[in-house]
Design a protein around this motif. Structure first.
Motif, PDB file in Angstrom:
ATOM      1  N   PHE A 226      42.666  31.277  39.326  1.00 17.00           N
ATOM      2  CA  PHE A 226      43.769  30.541  40.024  1.00 17.00           C
ATOM      3  C   PHE A 226      44.948  31.632  39.809  1.00 17.00           C
ATOM      4  CE2 PHE A 226      47.820  28.026  39.654  1.00 17.00           C
ATOM      5  CZ  PHE A 226      47.442  26.925  40.253  1.00 17.00           C
ATOM      6  N   LEU A 227      45.172  32.326  38.551  1.00 17.99           N
ATOM      7  CA  LEU A 227      45.975  33.294  38.692  1.00 17.99           C
ATOM      8  C   LEU A 227      45.946  34.629  39.412  1.00 17.99           C
ATOM      9  CD1 LEU A 227      46.764  31.887  35.973  1.00 17.99           C
ATOM     10  CD2 LEU A 227      46.672  34.014  34.629  1.00 17.99           C
ATOM     11  N   TYR A 228      44.857  34.989  39.645  1.00 19.64           N
ATOM     12  CA  TYR A 228      44.548  36.224  40.544  1.00 19.64           C
ATOM     13  C   TYR A 228      44.802  35.758  41.967  1.00 19.64           C
ATOM     14  CZ  TYR A 228      42.826  40.633  42.112  1.00 19.64           C
ATOM     15  OH  TYR A 228      42.561  41.889  42.540  1.00 19.64           O
TER      16      TYR A 228
ATOM     17  N   ASN B  82      36.765  40.883  31.617  1.00 18.69           N
ATOM     18  CA  ASN B  82      35.800  41.354  30.879  1.00 18.69           C
ATOM     19  C   ASN B  82      35.608  40.308  29.705  1.00 18.69           C
ATOM     20  OD1 ASN B  82      35.039  43.501  32.270  1.00 18.69           O
ATOM     21  ND2 ASN B  82      36.540  44.930  31.426  1.00 18.69           N
ATOM     22  N   ALA B  83      36.640  39.928  29.122  1.00 14.31           N
ATOM     23  CA  ALA B  83      36.803  38.972  28.042  1.00 14.31           C
ATOM     24  C   ALA B  83      36.060  37.717  28.244  1.00 14.31           C
ATOM     25  CB  ALA B  83      38.120  38.653  27.675  1.00 14.31           C
ATOM     26  N   ALA B  84      36.171  37.228  29.619  1.00 16.84           N
ATOM     27  CA  ALA B  84      35.656  35.971  30.117  1.00 16.84           C
ATOM     28  C   ALA B  84      34.007  36.243  30.355  1.00 16.84           C
ATOM     29  CB  ALA B  84      36.285  35.446  31.580  1.00 16.84           C
ATOM     30  N   LEU B  85      33.783  37.254  30.912  1.00 14.41           N
ATOM     31  CA  LEU B  85      32.221  37.680  30.985  1.00 14.41           C
ATOM     32  C   LEU B  85      31.625  37.555  29.666  1.00 14.41           C
ATOM     33  CD1 LEU B  85      30.243  38.472  33.050  1.00 14.41           C
ATOM     34  CD2 LEU B  85      30.671  40.776  32.572  1.00 14.41           C
ATOM     35  N   ARG B  86      32.225  38.221  28.635  1.00 15.46           N
ATOM     36  CA  ARG B  86      31.603  38.168  27.491  1.00 15.46           C
ATOM     37  C   ARG B  86      31.589  37.004  26.522  1.00 15.46           C
ATOM     38  NH1 ARG B  86      34.994  40.954  23.573  1.00 15.46           N
ATOM     39  NH2 ARG B  86      33.443  40.627  22.265  1.00 15.46           N
ATOM     40  N   SER B  87      32.519  35.887  26.874  1.00 14.49           N
ATOM     41  CA  SER B  87      32.290  34.537  26.532  1.00 14.49           C
ATOM     42  C   SER B  87      31.503  33.883  27.298  1.00 14.49           C
ATOM     43  CB  SER B  87      33.862  33.808  26.535  1.00 14.49           C
ATOM     44  OG  SER B  87      33.851  33.393  27.858  1.00 14.49           O
ATOM     45  N   HIS B  88      31.270  34.082  28.608  1.00 15.00           N
ATOM     46  CA  HIS B  88      30.091  33.330  29.301  1.00 15.00           C
ATOM     47  C   HIS B  88      28.655  33.693  28.700  1.00 15.00           C
ATOM     48  CE1 HIS B  88      32.211  31.173  32.990  1.00 15.00           C
ATOM     49  NE2 HIS B  88      33.145  31.739  31.996  1.00 15.00           N
ATOM     50  N   ARG B  89      28.692  34.954  28.284  1.00 10.49           N
ATOM     51  CA  ARG B  89      27.270  35.396  27.856  1.00 10.49           C
ATOM     52  C   ARG B  89      26.864  34.784  26.339  1.00 10.49           C
ATOM     53  NH1 ARG B  89      28.889  41.682  28.694  1.00 10.49           N
ATOM     54  NH2 ARG B  89      28.092  41.678  30.928  1.00 10.49           N
TER      55      ARG B  89
ATOM     56  N   TYR C  15      49.727  35.405  32.650  1.00  7.85           N
ATOM     57  CA  TYR C  15      48.848  36.434  32.287  1.00  7.85           C
ATOM     58  C   TYR C  15      48.964  36.533  30.947  1.00  7.85           C
ATOM     59  CZ  TYR C  15      46.690  38.031  36.523  1.00  7.85           C
ATOM     60  OH  TYR C  15      45.731  38.079  37.391  1.00  7.85           O
ATOM     61  N   GLN C  16      50.312  36.413  30.178  1.00  5.89           N
ATOM     62  CA  GLN C  16      50.599  36.468  28.742  1.00  5.89           C
ATOM     63  C   GLN C  16      49.803  35.518  27.960  1.00  5.89           C
ATOM     64  OE1 GLN C  16      54.477  36.157  27.967  1.00  5.89           O
ATOM     65  NE2 GLN C  16      54.542  38.232  26.996  1.00  5.89           N
TER      66      GLN C  16
ATOM     67  N   ALA D 184      45.078  45.950  36.209  1.00  5.84           N
ATOM     68  CA  ALA D 184      44.332  46.387  34.938  1.00  5.84           C
ATOM     69  C   ALA D 184      44.347  45.011  34.026  1.00  5.84           C
ATOM     70  CB  ALA D 184      45.099  47.367  34.310  1.00  5.84           C
ATOM     71  N   ARG D 185      45.415  44.481  34.056  1.00  6.75           N
ATOM     72  CA  ARG D 185      45.476  43.126  33.285  1.00  6.75           C
ATOM     73  C   ARG D 185      44.393  41.974  33.623  1.00  6.75           C
ATOM     74  NH1 ARG D 185      51.812  41.411  33.263  1.00  6.75           N
ATOM     75  NH2 ARG D 185      50.986  40.121  31.344  1.00  6.75           N
ATOM     76  N   THR D 186      43.995  42.110  35.007  1.00  2.14           N
ATOM     77  CA  THR D 186      42.839  41.178  35.423  1.00  2.14           C
ATOM     78  C   THR D 186      41.566  41.567  34.950  1.00  2.14           C
ATOM     79  OG1 THR D 186      44.421  40.807  37.220  1.00  2.14           O
ATOM     80  CG2 THR D 186      42.058  40.022  37.411  1.00  2.14           C
TER      81      THR D 186
END
Ligand code: 2M8
Length: 425
Positions: free
Chosen positions: A114-116, A136-143, A52-53, A129-131
């Motif tokens: 994979f991590l989740y 959210n970061a991934a979703l923003r990057s896909h947008r 995760y880190q 919470a970390r997930t």
């Protein structure tokens, strides 16, 4: 005798710079985008917190517009060119850490799933919470991908620099690169050839073009709209689109696991668009999927690994399955180790030069995954087994000569160690 799994873990530990991993010491002294995503999956096989880190350190470099940059310069180093002084992204994106101004394949979403899945299997519910933050970061990057790199809504995302593709020196980019001027204002101080034999690396003329492109986009102040209209190199890339489509499917899975129904509709629309785009790129002559040069309007009919990557996102029909299986087998005939990144029968094939023939463990990992998804399990198992064996014989090298099986490029490579840990588990 040291166990190879332990050796792989040791490499990840040795390349750990305090929560993020460099691809290899010296040659690549920063955090790279898709390398880190693969590495996080390697870590997940034995240390989920550290996995995760890896992603958490990576998103520190995310731009306000959502882009995940290709390099995060957490700490200075002069063993790599071009560094932050050439990119000059801090003038438009003042957030620390400094980053490059282009991106790389979005394996991040695949890694997050994979991590989740590992978290679910081990019952570590404290990771929720970390997930969410990473999701959210991934979703923003896909947008960002869809807005910045497919403004015409073809369902195919474009690369504006060969470095974005991850397969930087692939013959697939040759024709398009010839149109890019070789003039540069920046003095080119290559560091890579101090670490690795120059005959295996891109040529100086390629570097001039790579830097010319950086300068064009720097003059656009890294504004995606300006970059899109000024880009002298613009390719709707099937490898990139396939990884994005697959990562989007993985985010859909995550959103349903996490009950994030608000994100689902948007992700489904994104996914369908990308799947339609990819399906339109089947090429019967190449017997695979081909990218499209958006400047010349021509299909890129070069037999490179890119043609097989869409398997990770698509469900092929029975004819496509048969053709792809035959084609992969043909490329591997007479090779000590497949799958070569350029077909050995192609005039562009060079068994030792960067992305023009050598085998990359992470590419095999992706293609094997795509073969499995498409009911070609036997071939997938062979490729995975061969990848494990070549690493056991030649070590955790950056890549391998398909003709001899020799390990080449940087040594003690993080993503090769990660591939070993994931394929061996
Ligand atoms: C290689 O790319 C870098 C530029 O990003 C380089 O050659 O300097 C590629 O193999 C790329 O796919 C990889 O992410 C990077 C670090 O391993 O090295």
């Amino acid at each position: 005798m040291i166990n190879v799994t332990d050796a792989a873990r040791t490499i990840l530990a040795r390349n750990d710079r305090g929560g993020y991993t460099v691809p290899t010491d010296g040659l690549y002294p920063f955090q790279w985008n898709w390398d880190s995503a693969f590495v996080s999956m390697g870590f997940a096989t034995f240390d989920i917190d550290r996995a995760y880190q890896e992603l958490e350190r990576f998103i520190q470099g995310q731009w306000n517009n959502g882009m995940f940059p290709h390099i995060i310069f957490h700490v200075p180093s002069d063993s790599y060119f071009p560094g932050p002084d050439v990119w000059q992204t801090d003038q438009c994106h003042s957030k620390k850490p400094l980053t490059s101004g282009i991106t790389q394949p979005p394996v991040f979403g695949m890694a997050l799933r994979f991590l989740y899945e590992t978290v679910l299997a081990t019952g570590r519910h404290d990771m929720l919470a970390r997930t969410h933050t990473l999701f959210n970061a991934a979703l923003r990057s896909h947008r960002w991908w869809l807005e910045a790199r497919d403004p015409d809504k073809r369902g195919l995302v474009a690369i504006l620099h060969p470095w974005e593709s991850g397969s930087d020196n692939s013959p697939a980019w040759d024709e398009a690169l010839v149109r890019v001027p070789t003039t540069t204002k920046t003095e080119i101080c290559r560091q890579d050839t101090k670490h690795v034999n120059a005959t295996m690396r891109p040529r100086n003329i390629d570097y001039q073009r790579f830097i010319h492109l950086v300068e064009v986009y720097r003059e656009c102040q890294w504004d995606p709209i300006k970059q899109w209209s000024h880009a002298p190199f613009k390719i709707a890339d099937v490898q990139m689109t396939a990884i994005l489509a697959r990562a989007t499917a993985d985010l859909i899975w995550m959103a349903s696991q996490l009950n994030l129904s608000d994100a689902l509709g948007e992700l489904f629309t994104m996914h369908q668009l990308l799947i339609n785009g990819l399906n339109s790129r089947w090429n019967q002559h190449i017997r695979g999927f081909v990218s499209l040069d958006l400047i010349s309007g021509k299909d890129i009919e070069k037999p490179t690994q890119t043609c097989f990557i869409p398997l990770i996102a698509l469900e092929l029909d029975s004819y496509q399955r048969k053709f792809i299986q035959e084609e992969i087998e043909r490329w591997c005939q007479g090779m000590v180790i497949g799958i070569p990144t350029t077909a050995p029968f192609s005039p562009d094939f060079e068994s030792k030069r960067y992305w023009r023939g050598p085998v990359w463990a992470v590419i095999n990992w992706l293609i094997a995954d795509g073969l499995r998804k498409n009911q070609l399990k036997e071939l997938a198992t062979i490729i995975e087994g061969n990848t494990i064996s070549v690493i056991e014989r030649a070590g955790f090298c950056e890549y391998f000569d398909p003709i001899t099986g020799e390990g080449l490029g940087g040594n003690t490579f993080s993503w090769t160690a990660a591939a070993y840990l994931v394929l061996r588990r």
